[in-house]
Design an enzyme around this catalytic site. Structure first.
Site, mmCIF file in Angstrom:
data_model
loop_
_atom_site.group_PDB
_atom_site.id
_atom_site.type_symbol
_atom_site.label_atom_id
_atom_site.label_comp_id
_atom_site.label_asym_id
_atom_site.label_seq_id
_atom_site.Cartn_x
_atom_site.Cartn_y
_atom_site.Cartn_z
ATOM 1 N N GLU A 1 -14.167 4.609 10.737
ATOM 2 C CA GLU A 1 -14.557 5.732 11.593
ATOM 3 C C GLU A 1 -14.347 7.081 10.921
ATOM 4 O OE1 GLU A 1 -13.277 3.598 15.834
ATOM 5 O OE2 GLU A 1 -12.302 5.456 15.206
ATOM 6 N N TYR B 1 -7.750 7.766 20.314
ATOM 7 C CA TYR B 1 -8.921 7.288 19.575
ATOM 8 C C TYR B 1 -9.126 5.776 19.670
ATOM 9 C CZ TYR B 1 -9.600 12.034 18.292
ATOM 10 O OH TYR B 1 -9.840 13.387 18.390
ATOM 11 N N GLN C 1 0.812 -1.214 0.000
ATOM 12 C CA GLN C 1 0.000 0.000 0.000
ATOM 13 C C GLN C 1 0.844 1.263 0.000
ATOM 14 O OE1 GLN C 1 -2.480 -0.477 3.476
ATOM 15 N NE2 GLN C 1 -3.561 -2.246 2.626
ATOM 16 N N HIS D 1 -0.975 0.023 5.730
ATOM 17 C CA HIS D 1 -1.367 1.016 6.723
ATOM 18 C C HIS D 1 -0.344 2.136 6.877
ATOM 19 C CE1 HIS D 1 -4.134 -2.153 8.875
ATOM 20 N NE2 HIS D 1 -4.360 -2.058 7.562
#
Length: 368
Positions: A243, A253, A89, A151
């Site tokens: 989210e 978070y 990614q 990520h």
């Protein structure tokens, strides 16, 4: 008056950014009918775009290419980029044009940088000179490196005070998002020359990375300022639990301690959906839509859109539209143009610009 004519000229260039022969198509949106048109096609895994004052745009491709795109759809490749690790990614990610670009020529780039032990998300600043980046400097890179290919986060937002936010994913190492000694799973904040602002929340805290502004994030791939100047971020959950978060200084978070999703195996994540000291999302999706680029609309040129969140879906090929404050989903925009929406931007005239990774095309959406 000269400035006004210049602005009007840029807007007219953008309004005319349609290749010869292309016709706008009517499409229904939750905020009323709109027109959508193709601006440029043929990109290979495009990731982001940014607007230049002269009506041109910059477009990144994840493989490590940067293009200068003219309003007529023609493009020239920009040279002078950093060494990009295009793996998994990772690669060349976001582009942000500085607010003072007309004077400074400054642009910001995020990318996967080779590091000891693998690669990590990095932030560079450079001066755009025609089709070349000059004086490029890496002003931040996450530590430590990681061998995983997922990520990276990578969204850049320049705040009104001139500081720069960068989102960073957990790099597939879940517990690291709760470790203030690491940048994984955080939103960081630095000055445009890479210094650490003195009012960052963890400055002076032993063992904490002073660049961190918020933490406990999984993979934040969308970030935008609202008309009131507040920073919003969207992030991928696992199986469910994507989210939208209003980012607060120093806030946690929750990932991976709390989540509204489950692991891909179906197993429970962490301790549940809430825990004291950990923020609740303003909105979450279950099942996951794989959110990416995001706009919180100013209302310019589209008054009905003011304050609404537009969020691209990489999984279900649509744009989710959320009510102001992200309390509920108003609806969605879906058509042949919304395949794997990687990035969304509000243009100078208020139109919504769409980067479709699914077909390598950039579109412009405006109210009818």
């Amino acid at each position: 008056m000269r400035f006004l004519f210049a602005v009007l000229g840029v807007m007219s260039l953008l309004a005319g950014a349609i290749p010869a022969g292309a016709e706008p198509r009517r499409i229904d949106t939750p905020l009323g009918p709109a027109l959508i048109e193709s601006v440029a096609e043929g990109f290979r895994v495009p990731w982001s775009l940014g607007f230049l004052p002269d009506g041109q745009m910059l477009v990144t491709e994840r493989a490590g290419r940067l293009w200068r795109l003219a309003p007529d759809g023609s493009r020239r490749q920009v040279t002078g980029l950093p060494n990009v690790v295009a793996r998994g990614q990772g690669g060349l990610l976001d582009i942000a044009v500085a607010r003072d670009f007309a004077r400074s020529g400054t642009v910001f780039l995020s990318f996967a940088k080779r590091q000891r032990g693998g690669q990590g998300t990095a932030l560079a600043v450079a001066r755009l000179d025609g089709t070349r980046l000059r004086d490029l400097r890496v002003i931040f890179e996450m530590t430590p490196g990681s061998s995983g290919g997922r990520h990276f986060g990578g969204r850049i937002v320049e705040a009104p005070d001139g500081t720069v936010f960068l989102t960073i994913g957990d790099r597939g190492d879940r517990p690291s998002a709760q470790d203030l000694a690491r940048h994984n799973g955080s939103v960081i904040r630095v000055t445009r020359d890479g210094r650490i602002p003195s009012n960052n929340p963890f400055v002076g805290q032993a063992g904490a990375r002073p660049e961190i502004w918020s933490y406990g994030h999984r993979n934040p791939q969308g970030a935008a300022l609202a008309p009131d100047g507040r920073l919003w971020v969207n992030e991928h959950g696992a199986r469910g639990g994507d989210e939208v978060n209003l980012i607060r200084r120093g806030a946690n978070y929750g990932w991976p301690v709390i989540s509204y999703g489950r692991h891909y195996s179906g197993a429970k994540i962490g301790e549940g959906t809430a825990k004291p000291g950990m923020e609740q999302p303003a909105f979450y999706w279950d099942p996951s839509i794989a959110p990416s680029g995001m706009v919180v609309h100013s209302g310019k040129g589209w008054p009905a859109a003011r304050g609404h969140h537009f969020v691209g879906s990489l999984k279900f090929d649509h744009i989710a539209v959320l009510t102001p404050g992200a309390k509920r989903q108003t609806g969605r925009i879906k058509g042949r143009e919304t395949g794997r929406v990687r990035d969304l931007r509000e243009g100078p005239d208020g139109a919504l610009w769409i980067v479709s990774e699914g077909n390598g095309t950039i579109y412009r959406l405006r109210p009818r």
